[in-house]
Structure formats: structure tokens, C-alpha cells
Design a protein around this motif. Sequence first.
Motif, PDB file in Angstrom:
ATOM      1  N   ASN A  48       0.844  -1.185   0.000  1.00  0.00           N
ATOM      2  CA  ASN A  48       0.000   0.000   0.000  1.00  0.00           C
ATOM      3  C   ASN A  48       0.887   1.245   0.000  1.00  0.00           C
ATOM      4  O   ASN A  48       1.597   1.523   0.962  1.00  0.00           O
ATOM      5  CB  ASN A  48      -0.910  -0.004   1.240  1.00  0.00           C
ATOM      6  CG  ASN A  48      -1.930   1.106   1.205  1.00  0.00           C
ATOM      7  OD1 ASN A  48      -1.577   2.277   1.174  1.00  0.00           O
ATOM      8  ND2 ASN A  48      -3.198   0.731   1.213  1.00  0.00           N
ATOM      9  N   LYS A  49       0.822   2.020  -1.062  1.00  0.00           N
ATOM     10  CA  LYS A  49       1.685   3.186  -1.202  1.00  0.00           C
ATOM     11  C   LYS A  49       1.340   4.265  -0.174  1.00  0.00           C
ATOM     12  O   LYS A  49       2.230   4.984   0.295  1.00  0.00           O
ATOM     13  CB  LYS A  49       1.577   3.751  -2.619  1.00  0.00           C
ATOM     14  CG  LYS A  49       2.126   2.828  -3.694  1.00  0.00           C
ATOM     15  CD  LYS A  49       2.021   3.468  -5.073  1.00  0.00           C
ATOM     16  CE  LYS A  49       2.586   2.527  -6.138  1.00  0.00           C
ATOM     17  NZ  LYS A  49       2.497   3.122  -7.495  1.00  0.00           N
ATOM     18  N   ASP A  50       0.063   4.387   0.169  1.00  0.00           N
ATOM     19  CA  ASP A  50      -0.324   5.408   1.138  1.00  0.00           C
ATOM     20  C   ASP A  50       0.341   5.173   2.486  1.00  0.00           C
ATOM     21  O   ASP A  50       0.776   6.120   3.149  1.00  0.00           O
ATOM     22  CB  ASP A  50      -1.848   5.420   1.313  1.00  0.00           C
ATOM     23  CG  ASP A  50      -2.567   5.975   0.093  1.00  0.00           C
ATOM     24  OD1 ASP A  50      -1.912   6.703  -0.668  1.00  0.00           O
ATOM     25  OD2 ASP A  50      -3.754   5.663  -0.089  1.00  0.00           O
TER      26      ASP A  50
ATOM     27  N   ILE B 180       4.106   6.069   2.153  1.00  0.00           N
ATOM     28  CA  ILE B 180       4.283   7.528   2.101  1.00  0.00           C
ATOM     29  C   ILE B 180       4.022   8.141   3.471  1.00  0.00           C
ATOM     30  O   ILE B 180       4.770   9.003   3.949  1.00  0.00           O
ATOM     31  CB  ILE B 180       3.352   8.148   1.049  1.00  0.00           C
ATOM     32  CG1 ILE B 180       3.777   7.698  -0.357  1.00  0.00           C
ATOM     33  CG2 ILE B 180       3.360   9.672   1.143  1.00  0.00           C
ATOM     34  CD1 ILE B 180       2.835   8.133  -1.458  1.00  0.00           C
ATOM     35  N   GLY B 181       2.931   7.695   4.131  1.00  0.00           N
ATOM     36  CA  GLY B 181       2.627   8.193   5.466  1.00  0.00           C
ATOM     37  C   GLY B 181       3.725   7.855   6.467  1.00  0.00           C
ATOM     38  O   GLY B 181       4.049   8.665   7.344  1.00  0.00           O
TER      39      GLY B 181
ATOM     40  N   ARG C 294      -2.847  14.653   0.203  1.00  0.00           N
ATOM     41  CA  ARG C 294      -2.676  13.292   0.711  1.00  0.00           C
ATOM     42  C   ARG C 294      -1.220  12.854   0.700  1.00  0.00           C
ATOM     43  O   ARG C 294      -0.815  12.012   1.497  1.00  0.00           O
ATOM     44  CB  ARG C 294      -3.506  12.312  -0.129  1.00  0.00           C
ATOM     45  CG  ARG C 294      -5.006  12.431   0.073  1.00  0.00           C
ATOM     46  CD  ARG C 294      -5.725  11.335  -0.708  1.00  0.00           C
ATOM     47  NE  ARG C 294      -5.269  10.014  -0.319  1.00  0.00           N
ATOM     48  CZ  ARG C 294      -5.734   9.330   0.716  1.00  0.00           C
ATOM     49  NH1 ARG C 294      -6.681   9.860   1.471  1.00  0.00           N
ATOM     50  NH2 ARG C 294      -5.260   8.135   0.994  1.00  0.00           N
ATOM     51  N   GLY C 295      -0.436  13.429  -0.182  1.00  0.00           N
ATOM     52  CA  GLY C 295       0.973  13.073  -0.225  1.00  0.00           C
ATOM     53  C   GLY C 295       1.755  13.548   0.978  1.00  0.00           C
ATOM     54  O   GLY C 295       2.893  13.119   1.185  1.00  0.00           O
TER      55      GLY C 295
ATOM     56  N   VAL D 187      -3.347   8.173   7.753  1.00  0.00           N
ATOM     57  CA  VAL D 187      -3.582   7.009   6.891  1.00  0.00           C
ATOM     58  C   VAL D 187      -4.231   5.890   7.703  1.00  0.00           C
ATOM     59  O   VAL D 187      -5.182   5.238   7.246  1.00  0.00           O
ATOM     60  CB  VAL D 187      -2.257   6.541   6.259  1.00  0.00           C
ATOM     61  CG1 VAL D 187      -2.485   5.302   5.395  1.00  0.00           C
ATOM     62  CG2 VAL D 187      -1.644   7.655   5.413  1.00  0.00           C
TER      63      VAL D 187
ATOM     64  N   GLU E 125      -7.917   6.485   8.297  1.00  0.00           N
ATOM     65  CA  GLU E 125      -8.760   6.092   7.177  1.00  0.00           C
ATOM     66  C   GLU E 125      -8.916   4.579   7.111  1.00  0.00           C
ATOM     67  O   GLU E 125      -9.996   4.067   6.809  1.00  0.00           O
ATOM     68  CB  GLU E 125      -8.162   6.607   5.865  1.00  0.00           C
ATOM     69  CG  GLU E 125      -8.188   8.129   5.736  1.00  0.00           C
ATOM     70  CD  GLU E 125      -7.660   8.586   4.397  1.00  0.00           C
ATOM     71  OE1 GLU E 125      -7.156   7.729   3.639  1.00  0.00           O
ATOM     72  OE2 GLU E 125      -7.746   9.789   4.093  1.00  0.00           O
TER      73      GLU E 125
ATOM     74  N   GLN F 280     -11.008   0.872   5.172  1.00  0.00           N
ATOM     75  CA  GLN F 280     -10.257   0.734   3.935  1.00  0.00           C
ATOM     76  C   GLN F 280      -9.546  -0.603   3.851  1.00  0.00           C
ATOM     77  O   GLN F 280      -9.076  -0.996   2.796  1.00  0.00           O
ATOM     78  CB  GLN F 280      -9.213   1.867   3.846  1.00  0.00           C
ATOM     79  CG  GLN F 280      -9.842   3.247   3.732  1.00  0.00           C
ATOM     80  CD  GLN F 280     -10.597   3.420   2.442  1.00  0.00           C
ATOM     81  OE1 GLN F 280     -10.134   2.986   1.389  1.00  0.00           O
ATOM     82  NE2 GLN F 280     -11.766   4.017   2.508  1.00  0.00           N
TER      83      GLN F 280
END
Length: 292
Positions: free
Chosen positions: A66-68, A71-72, A220-221, A228, A231, A237
Amino acid sequence: MGETRGDKLFAIVNNFILIVILAIVLYPLVFVLSASISNPLAVSRGELWLWPKDISFAGYQKVFQNKDILIGYGNTILYAVIGTAINVVMTILAAYPLSRKDFAGRNVIMIMMVFTMFFSGGMIPTYLIIKKLGMLNSMWALVIPNAVAVWNIIIMRTFFRENVPYEVQEAAMIDGCSKTQILLRVMLPLSLPIIAVMTLFYCVDHWNSYFSALIYLTDRGKFPLQLVLREILIQNQMDKMAGSASSLSEQIMYGQQIKYAVVIVANLPVFLLYPFLQRYFVQGMTIGAIKG
């Protein structure tokens, strides 16, 4: 002096109570770790009590795909490192002058600082100030408004005043040291325990913080890990991440496994940080308790 029967009984009862408390605190951590690497079907059936069952790392695979989350994770590390550095430096620069006997007006300044612990401008005025300063949707909105905590200034000021004799500072001044050199060469080397305590306090606070990011960030980035996770855990999610499962029930089960994996991944840096600071942390907390 030998221990009396009452002392021995007290020690036995005390140790028993401590063991029970340790089990209560430790069991959820072990359970979450075991659940994160166990077959989600076994977890949902209640077959897992302590040790992993039918070990599976599918949850961690989904997490790191999961990229989110990645990144988070990177954003949170960046915010925690920069924010903690600013916090510790600002706390030292505020606490050191307030601890010196020759600093005029230190009591008035301290009263003004303590006043802010009980009364503040509120969320809306703070938001408007940050907006006027152009810090919305930036890292600085998360680290600048909380650059220093008054309570931590009080703790560090007390440490400087009670545990580093003023005569040591006077001796350094006689040897030709300026006040800045006294701080850097005398005070800081003698204050590693309290610096470690402040570092851990501030770092954990930044790592767990999400409300400021929720208010000030829109990109979001730039979301920290906690947003994250919010969510993922609140808005379900996880089921989307586990969408490759063949049925809805399997999606839910794998979603639960991913939740456990996320909890472990999110808290791992703090668990790894504490052992390195434990010696200084315990010493600093003990000194603060005695001298505060």
C-alpha cells in the motif's frame, strides 16, 4: 538488618501484583503480534490465545504494498525527527536561562509561560494565524505551533537548577567560558538523562499526533501515518486492500489481519527507540521525581 516475616510477605504480594500488571499490559501486545502473523481464520474462530497459529505474512505483504502507508510512514518519520529536534532545542534554550540565578525577570517570564497552560487562543484563532503565516498544507504547520511545551520547560529548568551546581557554572565563567559555552560544554554533557526524557516525550507525541494534520493538511501526499491509519481503521479501507480475496467473509478476515499488521508496523519505531534511551530515561524520570 534481616527481613521480618511482614517484609517477606509484602515482597511476595508486591511481586505478585507486579506480575499480574505486567501480564495485563503485555498480553495485548503479544496477542496483536501473534494475530498479525497468524491465519485470519484461526483468529476469527477464537483459536488464537497467545502464540501464532498457521503462520502467514499476508497481512504484512498487503501493508507494504500500500503506497499510502509507505508515504505516510516516511512523512511521519520526517515530521518526528524535525519536530523533535526543534522541540528539544527550543526547550533547552528556554529552560537554561530560566534556571540561572542571574537572569533578571525569570519569575515573571515563568508565570507568563505557565499562564498559557491554562488559557489559549483556541483552535480557530490558531488556524487563522497559521493561514496568515502561509503554513497551511505544509510540514511547518505541524512542528512550529507546538515547538515547545511549557511543562517540559519546567521539568528541564528544574533539572538544570537542582542537579547541576551553580558553582560549576561559576567555575566555567572564571575559566573564560561565555554563557553559550557553558551551555554547550558544561550543561548539556551533564544533562543527558533529561535530554533523553525530552526526546522520547516529544518523539512519541509527534509519532502519535494526527489532529493537527487533520486540520492543516489537505494534500494526501503529506499525510502522516496516523491519518492514513485513521482512514484504514475507521473508514474500513482494509477491506479494499484485501479485495483479492474470493469472498466477502474472507475479505473481512484478511482485513482484520492487515489491521493487526498495521498496528505492529506503526508502533515498531517507538519500541525500537526506547531501549536505546532506557538508561537515560529511567535516570531522568527518577531525578525529576525526587527533585521536582
